[in-house]
Design a protein around this motif. Structure first.
Motif, PDB file in Angstrom:
ATOM      1  N   MET A 147     -20.766  14.875  -8.126  1.00 50.76           N
ATOM      2  CA  MET A 147     -20.543  16.126  -7.396  1.00 50.76           C
ATOM      3  C   MET A 147     -19.805  15.859  -6.093  1.00 50.76           C
ATOM      4  SD  MET A 147     -23.956  18.476  -7.975  1.00 50.76           S
ATOM      5  CE  MET A 147     -25.208  17.219  -7.752  1.00 50.76           C
ATOM      6  N   PHE A 148     -18.973  16.807  -5.725  1.00 47.73           N
ATOM      7  CA  PHE A 148     -18.208  16.711  -4.485  1.00 47.73           C
ATOM      8  C   PHE A 148     -18.475  17.944  -3.630  1.00 47.73           C
ATOM      9  CE2 PHE A 148     -15.799  14.460  -7.739  1.00 47.73           C
ATOM     10  CZ  PHE A 148     -15.469  13.261  -7.120  1.00 47.73           C
ATOM     11  N   THR A 149     -18.901  17.733  -2.401  1.00 50.63           N
ATOM     12  CA  THR A 149     -18.995  18.835  -1.444  1.00 50.63           C
ATOM     13  C   THR A 149     -17.650  18.932  -0.754  1.00 50.63           C
ATOM     14  OG1 THR A 149     -21.339  18.330  -1.061  1.00 50.63           O
ATOM     15  CG2 THR A 149     -20.264  19.825   0.486  1.00 50.63           C
ATOM     16  N   SER A 150     -16.816  19.819  -1.263  1.00 46.30           N
ATOM     17  CA  SER A 150     -15.505  20.031  -0.656  1.00 46.30           C
ATOM     18  C   SER A 150     -15.629  21.188   0.335  1.00 46.30           C
ATOM     19  CB  SER A 150     -14.458  20.303  -1.737  1.00 46.30           C
ATOM     20  OG  SER A 150     -13.160  20.332  -1.180  1.00 46.30           O
ATOM     21  N   SER A 151     -14.609  21.987   0.481  1.00 45.89           N
ATOM     22  CA  SER A 151     -14.661  23.066   1.463  1.00 45.89           C
ATOM     23  C   SER A 151     -13.618  24.120   1.152  1.00 45.89           C
ATOM     24  CB  SER A 151     -14.419  22.512   2.867  1.00 45.89           C
ATOM     25  OG  SER A 151     -14.301  23.560   3.813  1.00 45.89           O
ATOM     26  N   ALA A 152     -13.950  25.363   1.514  1.00 39.74           N
ATOM     27  CA  ALA A 152     -12.982  26.450   1.391  1.00 39.74           C
ATOM     28  C   ALA A 152     -11.853  26.293   2.395  1.00 39.74           C
ATOM     29  CB  ALA A 152     -13.690  27.782   1.605  1.00 39.74           C
ATOM     30  N   ALA A 153     -11.976  25.336   3.318  1.00 43.19           N
ATOM     31  CA  ALA A 153     -10.948  25.141   4.346  1.00 43.19           C
ATOM     32  C   ALA A 153      -9.596  24.775   3.760  1.00 43.19           C
ATOM     33  CB  ALA A 153     -11.393  24.051   5.321  1.00 43.19           C
ATOM     34  N   TRP A 154      -9.571  24.291   2.530  1.00 45.83           N
ATOM     35  CA  TRP A 154      -8.287  23.845   1.989  1.00 45.83           C
ATOM     36  C   TRP A 154      -7.520  24.965   1.292  1.00 45.83           C
ATOM     37  CZ3 TRP A 154      -6.156  23.022  -3.018  1.00 45.83           C
ATOM     38  CH2 TRP A 154      -6.975  23.362  -4.097  1.00 45.83           C
ATOM     39  N   SER A 163      -6.497  17.853   9.627  1.00 51.89           N
ATOM     40  CA  SER A 163      -6.887  16.719   8.782  1.00 51.89           C
ATOM     41  C   SER A 163      -8.081  17.074   7.897  1.00 51.89           C
ATOM     42  CB  SER A 163      -7.222  15.496   9.646  1.00 51.89           C
ATOM     43  OG  SER A 163      -8.381  15.719  10.428  1.00 51.89           O
ATOM     44  N   TYR A 164      -8.939  17.961   8.380  1.00 46.33           N
ATOM     45  CA  TYR A 164     -10.113  18.353   7.597  1.00 46.33           C
ATOM     46  C   TYR A 164      -9.683  19.117   6.342  1.00 46.33           C
ATOM     47  CZ  TYR A 164     -14.736  20.210   6.484  1.00 46.33           C
ATOM     48  OH  TYR A 164     -15.916  20.530   5.846  1.00 46.33           O
ATOM     49  N   GLY A 165      -8.841  20.146   6.530  1.00 45.35           N
ATOM     50  CA  GLY A 165      -8.371  20.898   5.376  1.00 45.35           C
ATOM     51  C   GLY A 165      -7.609  20.033   4.395  1.00 45.35           C
ATOM     52  N   ALA A 166      -6.798  19.121   4.936  1.00 46.18           N
ATOM     53  CA  ALA A 166      -6.013  18.235   4.071  1.00 46.18           C
ATOM     54  C   ALA A 166      -6.906  17.294   3.268  1.00 46.18           C
ATOM     55  CB  ALA A 166      -5.018  17.437   4.913  1.00 46.18           C
TER      56      ALA A 166
END
Length: 284
Positions: A147-154, A163-166
């Motif tokens: 599992m990966f905790t990604s983000s809606a920021a991208w 850099s966070y969104g990227a």
């Protein structure tokens, strides 16, 4: 619509959770322990890690909670030796790549070392750890879960958090691609895009109006963890919350160049109020 499920019954009794000393990571550790899963908590070697290990062990004395104190933002990647040595004696069937931190502020006002460290922690460490445990799952014929905790920021351009969104874009694309390969090995891959979550991520970052607004509708780490468990092995990608869903839909109707052009007029109102106070803070 997805009902809760027991990950020990589905996958096995050993898990690795990165960034597991606080926030979403700690909520995941507690939930795994409640189901009888032994957990390696991979996080910075600090008081939070000690507190998390003691607290979860006391709450669930029948499971093993083993701390691994490392810095996943270390570009030398020395953390891999310590993690592999401490997990080598067991069969890890659940890997949760949750660790990450946010560098927020004007790009030129932060050191490049912070940005590089965030890229390593948010994405490159997850890819290295996934390669290690995923390969072992295939070799040992383990039905596993990554599992990966990604983000809606991208989903949209992320000024002042570039850099966070990227890094999250890299993580989500990697997870989607891996899911196609993993299916033939009986390994489930899930990428999770939560909306604003009340955790340490924003605690010492500059105050942005958009973040303050989203915090009013934020989720708790426990709510996010429960949704992640419900999604494991059932869906490949899950967007949680109105912000994640809405921004994902925007990217389906308009291309990134158009969205960037639309955001530029609002740049000044979106900017941090104090440019010299931006700091990085781990989610662990």
């Amino acid at each position: 619509m997805l009902k809760p499920q027991n990950l020990r019954e589905k996958y096995g009794n050993w898990a690795v959770v990165t960034g597991g000393s606080s926030g979403i990571g700690l909520a995941l550790v507690r939930l795994l322990a409640s189901q009888g899963v032994n957990v390696f908590i991979v996080a910075l070697d600090d008081a939070l890690l000690d507190e998390a290990q003691r607290g979860v062990s006391k709450q669930f004395p029948t499971v093993q909670i083993r701390p691994i104190g490392v810095n996943l933002g270390d570009k030398s990647e020395n953390y891999m030796k310590q993690i592999t040595e401490q997990t080598d004696e067991v069969d890890v069937s659940i890997l949760v790549n949750n660790a990450g931190f946010l560098v927020m502020g004007f790009f030129n006002e932060e050191s490049i070392d912070k940005y590089i460290s965030s890229l390593h922690c948010n994405a490159m460490a997850a890819i290295r750890l996934t390669h290690h445990f995923y390969s072992l799952m295939i070799t040992k014929k383990i039905k596993g879960c990554v599992m990966f905790t990604s983000s809606a920021a991208w989903f949209l351009p992320a000024p002042f958090a570039s850099s966070y969104g990227a890094s999250k874009a890299l993580l989500s694309h990697f997870g989607n691609s891996l899911a196609i390969e993993a299916q033939q090995h009986g390994i489930d891959v899930t990428i999770f895009h939560p909306s604003y979550t009340h955790s340490n991520l924003y605690r010492e970052t500059p105050k942005l109006d958009v973040v303050t607004f989203l915090s009013k509708f934020g989720w708790t780490p426990e709510q996010v963890a429960k949704r992640m468990f419900a999604c494991a092995g059932r869906v490949i990608v899950h967007d949680m919350g109105f912000y994640a869903i809405a921004t994902n839909l925007l990217g389906r109707f308009w291309d990134s160049a158009f969205l960037t052009t639309c955001i530029i007029p609002f740049r000044d109102s979106m900017a941090p109020k104090k440019t010299n106070s931006s700091q990085n803070k781990k989610t662990q």
